[in-house]
Structures are given as C-alpha cells and as structure tokens.
Write a protein that holds these residues in place. Structure first.
Motif, mmCIF file in Angstrom:
data_model
loop_
_atom_site.group_PDB
_atom_site.id
_atom_site.type_symbol
_atom_site.label_atom_id
_atom_site.label_comp_id
_atom_site.label_asym_id
_atom_site.label_seq_id
_atom_site.Cartn_x
_atom_site.Cartn_y
_atom_site.Cartn_z
ATOM 1 N N PHE A 134 0.860 -1.177 0.000
ATOM 2 C CA PHE A 134 0.000 0.000 0.000
ATOM 3 C C PHE A 134 0.898 1.228 0.000
ATOM 4 N N ILE A 135 0.514 2.231 -0.775
ATOM 5 C CA ILE A 135 1.323 3.444 -0.900
ATOM 6 C C ILE A 135 0.406 4.648 -0.720
ATOM 7 N N GLY A 136 0.830 5.594 0.092
ATOM 8 C CA GLY A 136 0.051 6.813 0.284
ATOM 9 C C GLY A 136 0.953 7.968 0.670
ATOM 10 N N THR A 137 0.503 9.174 0.336
ATOM 11 C CA THR A 137 1.263 10.389 0.646
ATOM 12 C C THR A 137 0.324 11.415 1.261
ATOM 13 N N ASP A 138 0.823 12.144 2.234
ATOM 14 C CA ASP A 138 0.084 13.268 2.802
ATOM 15 C C ASP A 138 1.046 14.444 2.912
ATOM 16 N N SER A 139 0.487 15.626 3.101
ATOM 17 C CA SER A 139 1.322 16.828 3.153
ATOM 18 C C SER A 139 0.783 17.805 4.179
ATOM 19 N N LYS A 140 1.666 18.746 4.508
ATOM 20 C CA LYS A 140 1.293 19.813 5.441
ATOM 21 C C LYS A 140 2.061 21.063 5.049
ATOM 22 N N ASN A 141 1.338 22.166 4.909
ATOM 23 C CA ASN A 141 1.999 23.437 4.625
ATOM 24 C C ASN A 141 2.619 23.975 5.905
ATOM 25 N N MET A 142 3.865 24.422 5.778
ATOM 26 C CA MET A 142 4.568 25.061 6.868
ATOM 27 C C MET A 142 4.635 26.554 6.521
ATOM 28 N N ARG A 143 5.590 27.295 7.036
ATOM 29 C CA ARG A 143 5.675 28.729 6.733
ATOM 30 C C ARG A 143 5.905 28.996 5.248
ATOM 31 N N ASN A 144 7.047 28.578 4.752
ATOM 32 C CA ASN A 144 7.404 28.837 3.354
ATOM 33 C C ASN A 144 7.598 27.562 2.563
ATOM 34 N N THR A 145 7.263 26.428 3.161
ATOM 35 C CA THR A 145 7.473 25.140 2.512
ATOM 36 C C THR A 145 6.263 24.237 2.705
ATOM 37 N N THR A 146 6.232 23.179 1.929
ATOM 38 C CA THR A 146 5.249 22.118 2.121
ATOM 39 C C THR A 146 6.014 20.843 2.407
ATOM 40 N N ARG A 147 5.631 20.174 3.465
ATOM 41 C CA ARG A 147 6.253 18.918 3.872
ATOM 42 C C ARG A 147 5.396 17.772 3.346
ATOM 43 N N TYR A 148 6.031 16.803 2.686
ATOM 44 C CA TYR A 148 5.352 15.622 2.155
ATOM 45 C C TYR A 148 5.941 14.375 2.808
ATOM 46 N N SER A 186 5.597 10.237 2.130
ATOM 47 C CA SER A 186 5.052 9.077 1.417
ATOM 48 C C SER A 186 5.322 7.845 2.265
ATOM 49 N N VAL A 187 4.332 6.971 2.325
ATOM 50 C CA VAL A 187 4.449 5.749 3.114
ATOM 51 C C VAL A 187 4.301 4.553 2.191
ATOM 52 N N VAL A 188 5.206 3.596 2.353
ATOM 53 C CA VAL A 188 5.101 2.303 1.688
ATOM 54 C C VAL A 188 4.811 1.301 2.799
ATOM 55 N N ALA A 189 3.668 0.652 2.737
ATOM 56 C CA ALA A 189 3.287 -0.328 3.750
ATOM 57 C C ALA A 189 3.175 -1.698 3.093
ATOM 58 N N VAL A 190 3.890 -2.677 3.637
ATOM 59 C CA VAL A 190 3.745 -4.052 3.172
ATOM 60 C C VAL A 190 2.890 -4.782 4.202
ATOM 61 N N TYR A 191 2.038 -5.682 3.702
ATOM 62 C CA TYR A 191 1.096 -6.362 4.591
ATOM 63 C C TYR A 191 1.040 -7.845 4.251
ATOM 64 N N LYS A 192 1.051 -8.671 5.281
ATOM 65 C CA LYS A 192 0.883 -10.110 5.127
ATOM 66 C C LYS A 192 -0.395 -10.497 5.854
ATOM 67 N N TYR A 193 -1.324 -11.109 5.121
ATOM 68 C CA TYR A 193 -2.618 -11.479 5.684
ATOM 69 C C TYR A 193 -2.445 -12.373 6.909
ATOM 70 N N GLY A 194 -3.129 -12.010 7.989
ATOM 71 C CA GLY A 194 -3.097 -12.781 9.212
ATOM 72 C C GLY A 194 -1.869 -12.543 10.080
ATOM 73 N N VAL A 195 -0.930 -11.721 9.609
ATOM 74 C CA VAL A 195 0.301 -11.483 10.361
ATOM 75 C C VAL A 195 0.441 -10.015 10.746
ATOM 76 N N GLY A 196 0.302 -9.124 9.767
ATOM 77 C CA GLY A 196 0.468 -7.698 10.018
ATOM 78 C C GLY A 196 1.352 -7.076 8.967
ATOM 79 N N GLY A 197 1.909 -5.903 9.282
ATOM 80 C CA GLY A 197 2.682 -5.203 8.277
ATOM 81 C C GLY A 197 3.826 -4.391 8.831
ATOM 82 N N LYS A 198 4.535 -3.771 7.896
ATOM 83 C CA LYS A 198 5.659 -2.881 8.194
ATOM 84 C C LYS A 198 5.528 -1.669 7.288
ATOM 85 N N THR A 199 6.133 -0.563 7.707
ATOM 86 C CA THR A 199 6.078 0.640 6.885
ATOM 87 C C THR A 199 7.453 1.253 6.675
ATOM 88 N N LEU A 200 7.569 1.932 5.558
ATOM 89 C CA LEU A 200 8.728 2.759 5.234
ATOM 90 C C LEU A 200 8.182 4.154 4.986
#
Length: 140
Positions: free
Chosen positions: A18-32, A34-48
């Motif tokens: 699963f891949i998703g990105t969110d952002s937040k505006n700061m003073r003069n910049t926008t912070r992004y 992105s998350v890469v989540a791997v998932y194994k059914y019945g076990v759980g997952g990990k994220t980067l």
C-alpha cells in the motif's frame, strides 16, 4: 529510491503493498511524507516513510496533485521490484464526497493513478494516506 528497493527486497514474503502520501503546509514550505506499507494477511505489516520538503504549494489542487504524483512515483518504483503475486494499491488523501474541498479533485486524481494500471482508493478507504502518512507528516 534505493531505500525503497532495499525495503521491498527485505520484505518480499508479504502479500501486498500500500502506498500513500500526505502533506502539510509550513511557513514557506510544504512537507510531504510518502508511506510504503507491506502487509501479510493474518500477520500484520511494516512501513517505510519517505520525507521531502519543497517550496510552498499555494493551493489545494497543487498539494493534492503533488501527493498523487509522489505516490505514483513510488508505485512505479515498487512495481519494478515486486513479484507478480504482490498487489499494489495507491491510497489518495482525497474525499469522494463533493461536500469536502478535496472532492472536486477526486475523479482527476483517481484517473491519474488508474491510468497507470494501479488500484486506487479514496477516503474513507485510503488509510495509508489519510492515517499513516497523515500521522507521520504532523509529527516530523
């Protein structure tokens, strides 16, 4: 992107990505984030988590389009690495409902992702962007 390749290669025993990105505006910049989540059914997952900061995105359209592009960029990188049995799903922090500000961009951004051959989820089903990446972008 070497970070993504290492993460995926270390977790090839998982069932889907699963891949998703969110952002937040700061003073003069926008912070992004992105998350890469791997998932194994019945076990759980990990994220980067992948962080980037750019010049201020001065409109909602600009921010949401950047979020979609960053997720798509990650999805394309991941698709070159994973075995065929693993599914990729891109989650966008965009609401289907037009009563929300992001709703007017839902069709356009959903089409951007699906035109590249990826499955795409929008709110309220886009937990990778609207929960995991959202939590991370606010805590950095």
């Amino acid at each position: 992107m070497d970070k993504i390749a290492k993460f995926i290669n270390d977790n090839l025993n998982y069932d889907c990505v699963f891949i998703g990105t969110d952002s937040k505006n700061m003073r003069n910049t926008t912070r992004y984030v992105s998350v890469v989540a791997v998932y194994k059914y019945g076990v759980g997952g990990k994220t980067l988590r992948l962080h980037r900061t750019e010049k201020l995105a001065n409109s909602l359209r600009h921010r949401l389009t950047n979020e979609a592009w960053y997720s798509l960029e990650v999805a394309m990188t991941v698709s070159k690495i994973i075995p065929e049995y693993m599914d990729i799903e891109v989650h966008l922090d965009v609401n289907k409902n037009l009563k929300f500000k992001s709703g007017k961009f839902a069709t356009q951004l959903h089409g951007l992702i699906t035109a590249q051959g990826f499955n795409c989820k929008l709110k309220p089903d886009s937990w990778c962007a609207s929960s995991v990446a959202d939590r991370e972008v606010r805590n950095v």
